[in-house]
Design a protein around this motif. Structure first.
Motif, PDB file in Angstrom:
ATOM      1  N   ALA A  16       0.842  -1.208   0.000  1.00 55.26           N
ATOM      2  CA  ALA A  16       0.000   0.000   0.000  1.00 55.26           C
ATOM      3  C   ALA A  16       0.873   1.252   0.000  1.00 55.26           C
ATOM      4  O   ALA A  16       0.618   2.209  -0.736  1.00 55.26           O
ATOM      5  CB  ALA A  16      -0.919   0.002   1.211  1.00 55.26           C
ATOM      6  N   GLY A  17       1.941   1.217   0.813  1.00 57.22           N
ATOM      7  CA  GLY A  17       2.817   2.384   0.913  1.00 57.22           C
ATOM      8  C   GLY A  17       3.501   2.702  -0.405  1.00 57.22           C
ATOM      9  O   GLY A  17       3.637   3.877  -0.780  1.00 57.22           O
ATOM     10  N   GLY A  99      -3.733   8.925   0.539  1.00 60.23           N
ATOM     11  CA  GLY A  99      -3.558   7.597   1.115  1.00 60.23           C
ATOM     12  C   GLY A  99      -4.453   6.605   0.400  1.00 60.23           C
ATOM     13  O   GLY A  99      -5.436   6.985  -0.247  1.00 60.23           O
ATOM     14  N   CYS A 100      -4.077   5.327   0.486  1.00 62.34           N
ATOM     15  CA  CYS A 100      -4.924   4.288  -0.107  1.00 62.34           C
ATOM     16  C   CYS A 100      -4.883   3.041   0.760  1.00 62.34           C
ATOM     17  O   CYS A 100      -4.003   2.879   1.617  1.00 62.34           O
ATOM     18  CB  CYS A 100      -4.481   3.958  -1.536  1.00 62.34           C
ATOM     19  SG  CYS A 100      -2.984   2.955  -1.663  1.00 62.34           S
ATOM     20  N   LYS A 101      -5.885   2.184   0.511  1.00 60.39           N
ATOM     21  CA  LYS A 101      -5.912   0.864   1.136  1.00 60.39           C
ATOM     22  C   LYS A 101      -5.727  -0.158   0.021  1.00 60.39           C
ATOM     23  O   LYS A 101      -6.394  -0.079  -1.027  1.00 60.39           O
ATOM     24  CB  LYS A 101      -7.249   0.647   1.848  1.00 60.39           C
ATOM     25  CG  LYS A 101      -7.309  -0.649   2.649  1.00 60.39           C
ATOM     26  CD  LYS A 101      -8.672  -0.838   3.301  1.00 60.39           C
ATOM     27  CE  LYS A 101      -8.722  -0.225   4.683  1.00 60.39           C
ATOM     28  NZ  LYS A 101      -9.911  -0.709   5.449  1.00 60.39           N
ATOM     29  N   PHE A 102      -4.777  -1.085   0.231  1.00 65.38           N
ATOM     30  CA  PHE A 102      -4.528  -2.119  -0.778  1.00 65.38           C
ATOM     31  C   PHE A 102      -4.481  -3.467  -0.078  1.00 65.38           C
ATOM     32  O   PHE A 102      -3.721  -3.651   0.881  1.00 65.38           O
ATOM     33  CB  PHE A 102      -3.213  -1.842  -1.509  1.00 65.38           C
ATOM     34  CG  PHE A 102      -2.918  -2.826  -2.609  1.00 65.38           C
ATOM     35  CD1 PHE A 102      -3.663  -2.813  -3.784  1.00 65.38           C
ATOM     36  CD2 PHE A 102      -1.917  -3.773  -2.460  1.00 65.38           C
ATOM     37  CE1 PHE A 102      -3.395  -3.726  -4.801  1.00 65.38           C
ATOM     38  CE2 PHE A 102      -1.648  -4.691  -3.469  1.00 65.38           C
ATOM     39  CZ  PHE A 102      -2.387  -4.664  -4.643  1.00 65.38           C
ATOM     40  N   GLU A 103      -5.306  -4.391  -0.549  1.00 62.92           N
ATOM     41  CA  GLU A 103      -5.409  -5.720   0.062  1.00 62.92           C
ATOM     42  C   GLU A 103      -5.580  -5.620   1.583  1.00 62.92           C
ATOM     43  O   GLU A 103      -4.995  -6.389   2.352  1.00 62.92           O
ATOM     44  CB  GLU A 103      -4.209  -6.589  -0.334  1.00 62.92           C
ATOM     45  CG  GLU A 103      -4.198  -6.854  -1.846  1.00 62.92           C
ATOM     46  CD  GLU A 103      -2.998  -7.656  -2.331  1.00 62.92           C
ATOM     47  OE1 GLU A 103      -2.052  -7.869  -1.560  1.00 62.92           O
ATOM     48  OE2 GLU A 103      -3.042  -8.078  -3.509  1.00 62.92           O
ATOM     49  N   HIS A 237       3.842  20.749   5.072  1.00 62.46           N
ATOM     50  CA  HIS A 237       3.399  19.460   5.636  1.00 62.46           C
ATOM     51  C   HIS A 237       4.111  18.320   4.904  1.00 62.46           C
ATOM     52  O   HIS A 237       4.013  18.225   3.676  1.00 62.46           O
ATOM     53  CB  HIS A 237       1.877  19.352   5.427  1.00 62.46           C
ATOM     54  CG  HIS A 237       1.245  18.106   5.946  1.00 62.46           C
ATOM     55  ND1 HIS A 237       0.093  17.586   5.389  1.00 62.46           N
ATOM     56  CD2 HIS A 237       1.578  17.264   6.966  1.00 62.46           C
ATOM     57  CE1 HIS A 237      -0.262  16.492   6.056  1.00 62.46           C
ATOM     58  NE2 HIS A 237       0.615  16.274   7.005  1.00 62.46           N
ATOM     59  N   PHE A 238       4.836  17.520   5.666  1.00 58.80           N
ATOM     60  CA  PHE A 238       5.441  16.309   5.095  1.00 58.80           C
ATOM     61  C   PHE A 238       5.034  15.131   5.969  1.00 58.80           C
ATOM     62  O   PHE A 238       5.012  15.242   7.205  1.00 58.80           O
ATOM     63  CB  PHE A 238       6.967  16.411   5.049  1.00 58.80           C
ATOM     64  CG  PHE A 238       7.487  17.314   3.961  1.00 58.80           C
ATOM     65  CD1 PHE A 238       7.916  16.787   2.749  1.00 58.80           C
ATOM     66  CD2 PHE A 238       7.539  18.691   4.136  1.00 58.80           C
ATOM     67  CE1 PHE A 238       8.394  17.614   1.738  1.00 58.80           C
ATOM     68  CE2 PHE A 238       8.011  19.522   3.135  1.00 58.80           C
ATOM     69  CZ  PHE A 238       8.447  18.991   1.935  1.00 58.80           C
ATOM     70  N   GLU A 239       4.755  13.990   5.353  1.00 59.67           N
ATOM     71  CA  GLU A 239       4.280  12.817   6.098  1.00 59.67           C
ATOM     72  C   GLU A 239       4.784  11.534   5.450  1.00 59.67           C
ATOM     73  O   GLU A 239       4.805  11.417   4.229  1.00 59.67           O
ATOM     74  CB  GLU A 239       2.742  12.780   6.081  1.00 59.67           C
ATOM     75  CG  GLU A 239       2.145  11.537   6.749  1.00 59.67           C
ATOM     76  CD  GLU A 239       0.617  11.498   6.663  1.00 59.67           C
ATOM     77  OE1 GLU A 239       0.053  12.057   5.699  1.00 59.67           O
ATOM     78  OE2 GLU A 239       0.005  10.888   7.552  1.00 59.67           O
ATOM     79  N   HIS A 240       5.178  10.585   6.290  1.00 62.02           N
ATOM     80  CA  HIS A 240       5.438   9.222   5.841  1.00 62.02           C
ATOM     81  C   HIS A 240       4.793   8.228   6.802  1.00 62.02           C
ATOM     82  O   HIS A 240       4.665   8.503   8.005  1.00 62.02           O
ATOM     83  CB  HIS A 240       6.939   8.929   5.783  1.00 62.02           C
ATOM     84  CG  HIS A 240       7.584   9.288   4.476  1.00 62.02           C
ATOM     85  ND1 HIS A 240       7.113   8.837   3.252  1.00 62.02           N
ATOM     86  CD2 HIS A 240       8.683  10.041   4.193  1.00 62.02           C
ATOM     87  CE1 HIS A 240       7.899   9.296   2.286  1.00 62.02           C
ATOM     88  NE2 HIS A 240       8.846  10.039   2.823  1.00 62.02           N
ATOM     89  N   THR A 241       4.442   7.069   6.259  1.00 63.54           N
ATOM     90  CA  THR A 241       4.041   5.911   7.055  1.00 63.54           C
ATOM     91  C   THR A 241       5.313   5.104   7.322  1.00 63.54           C
ATOM     92  O   THR A 241       6.011   4.725   6.382  1.00 63.54           O
ATOM     93  CB  THR A 241       3.010   5.067   6.294  1.00 63.54           C
ATOM     94  OG1 THR A 241       1.833   5.860   6.083  1.00 63.54           O
ATOM     95  CG2 THR A 241       2.648   3.799   7.063  1.00 63.54           C
ATOM     96  N   ILE A 242       5.606   4.881   8.609  1.00 63.18           N
ATOM     97  CA  ILE A 242       6.897   4.299   8.999  1.00 63.18           C
ATOM     98  C   ILE A 242       6.669   3.102   9.921  1.00 63.18           C
ATOM     99  O   ILE A 242       5.909   3.195  10.890  1.00 63.18           O
ATOM    100  CB  ILE A 242       7.751   5.355   9.738  1.00 63.18           C
ATOM    101  CG1 ILE A 242       7.944   6.604   8.858  1.00 63.18           C
ATOM    102  CG2 ILE A 242       9.108   4.774  10.143  1.00 63.18           C
ATOM    103  CD1 ILE A 242       8.073   7.879   9.636  1.00 63.18           C
ATOM    104  N   ALA A 243       7.335   1.995   9.601  1.00 57.66           N
ATOM    105  CA  ALA A 243       7.252   0.796  10.452  1.00 57.66           C
ATOM    106  C   ALA A 243       8.558   0.626  11.204  1.00 57.66           C
ATOM    107  O   ALA A 243       9.640   0.804  10.636  1.00 57.66           O
ATOM    108  CB  ALA A 243       6.997  -0.436   9.589  1.00 57.66           C
ATOM    109  N   THR A 253       6.150   4.402   2.833  1.00 54.58           N
ATOM    110  CA  THR A 253       5.679   5.237   1.723  1.00 54.58           C
ATOM    111  C   THR A 253       6.853   5.894   0.981  1.00 54.58           C
ATOM    112  O   THR A 253       6.675   6.902   0.302  1.00 54.58           O
ATOM    113  CB  THR A 253       4.704   6.320   2.237  1.00 54.58           C
ATOM    114  OG1 THR A 253       5.259   6.909   3.432  1.00 54.58           O
ATOM    115  CG2 THR A 253       3.345   5.718   2.573  1.00 54.58           C
ATOM    116  N   GLY A 254       8.049   5.312   1.100  1.00 55.36           N
ATOM    117  CA  GLY A 254       9.219   5.822   0.395  1.00 55.36           C
ATOM    118  C   GLY A 254       9.537   4.991  -0.834  1.00 55.36           C
ATOM    119  O   GLY A 254       8.869   3.980  -1.111  1.00 55.36           O
TER     120      GLY A 254
END
Ligand code: MG
Ligand code: MG
Length: 262
Positions: A16-17, A99-103, A237-243, A253-254
């Motif tokens: 998704a990212g 943003g999106c949702k995938f599977e 505004h800057f944003e990432h999804t980070i694990a 999301t990189g």
């Protein structure tokens, strides 16, 4: 309490990212004087549709449901701008959030772009906002708890002479776009009291600093969605999804990197 994700689940979230990252590349290539924010939104909507990704922003409930797949916020607009007929001009800055949702898994990311040549002080605002997100990602691998990262983010922005927005914060992300925990970009009494959390493997959060050139205070515009600075000075505004993984933070999301080959 927030949920920790397994390495397998994080690998699913990466799909998704990566789609969100690709959508941002398409949007970035369109940013130029003369284009409308609605045209950028349409391109992202088409990309998600072509890849069976569900847009996360369209239909989000409010006084009116959010009508687009991106939030596009120009100049003094901080977040939640509605794309439409507005034409970008040289010297503008444009924040694109999508943003999106995938599977079944979500990704969420935002970038602020300059439109051609911009004022050097506004360029510094973009550099500092991008910089504070990069600082946070780096520190996530070096600190134990979020409050330590948030404290250093606040100091970084203050030292640059700008203000962190406090009325909007980042968030946990996984099956839903907005999950626990709340992820503020500054330290508050609330964070110290009962909002802090460990930076441990399995944590997945969207970190999204919003930085204003002038006052930190924001106001709602009459469209029920757009948030703008109270003093009408610019905001980025800057944003990432980070694990968090066993070997440090992974920006889901990189762009493709070494962690994708493991
Ligand atoms: Mg976002
Ligand atoms: Mg977000």
């Amino acid at each position: 309490m927030h949920i920790l994700r397994s390495p397998r689940e994080i690998a699913q979230m990466r799909k998704a990212g990566l789609l969100v990252w690709q959508a941002h590349q398409i949007a970035a290539a369109l940013v130029r004087p003369g284009i409308t924010t609605g045209e950028i939104d349409a391109a992202v909507e088409k990309f998600f549709a072509e890849h069976n990704a569900i847009p996360l922003f369209k239909g989000v409930p409010g006084k009116v449901p959010f009508p687009a797949v991106t939030c596009i916020s120009v100049n003094e607009e901080v977040v939640h701008g509605i794309p439409g007929k507005r034409v970008l001009r040289e010297g503008d800055i444009v924040s694109i959030d999508t943003g999106c949702k995938f599977e079944g898994w979500c990704g969420d990311s935002a970038v602020t772009h300059p439109v051609d040549k911009i004022d050097p002080q506004v360029e510094r605002l973009l550099d500092v906002t991008r910089g504070v997100l990069e600082l946070a990602i780096d520190l996530m691998g070096k600190r134990n708890r979020w409050s330590e990262v948030a404290g250093e983010m606040g100091t970084f922005v203050r030292d640059a002479g700008f203000a962190v927005v406090e009325s909007f914060v980042g968030h946990g992300i996984g099956r839903e776009m907005h999950e626990d925990p709340q992820v503020p970009n500054f330290v508050s009494a609330q964070l110290r009291r009962n909002g802090d959390f460990a930076l441990e493997p399995g944590l997945v959060i969207a970190v999204e600093p919003m930085v204003n050139m002038g006052t930190k205070h924001v106001k709602s515009l009459p469209d029920f969605w757009t948030q703008a600075t109270q003093d009408s000075r610019p905001s980025a505004h800057f944003e990432h999804t980070i694990a968090m993984t066993e070997d440090g933070p992974w920006v889901l999301t990189g762009p493709l990197g070494p962690k994708d080959r493991k």
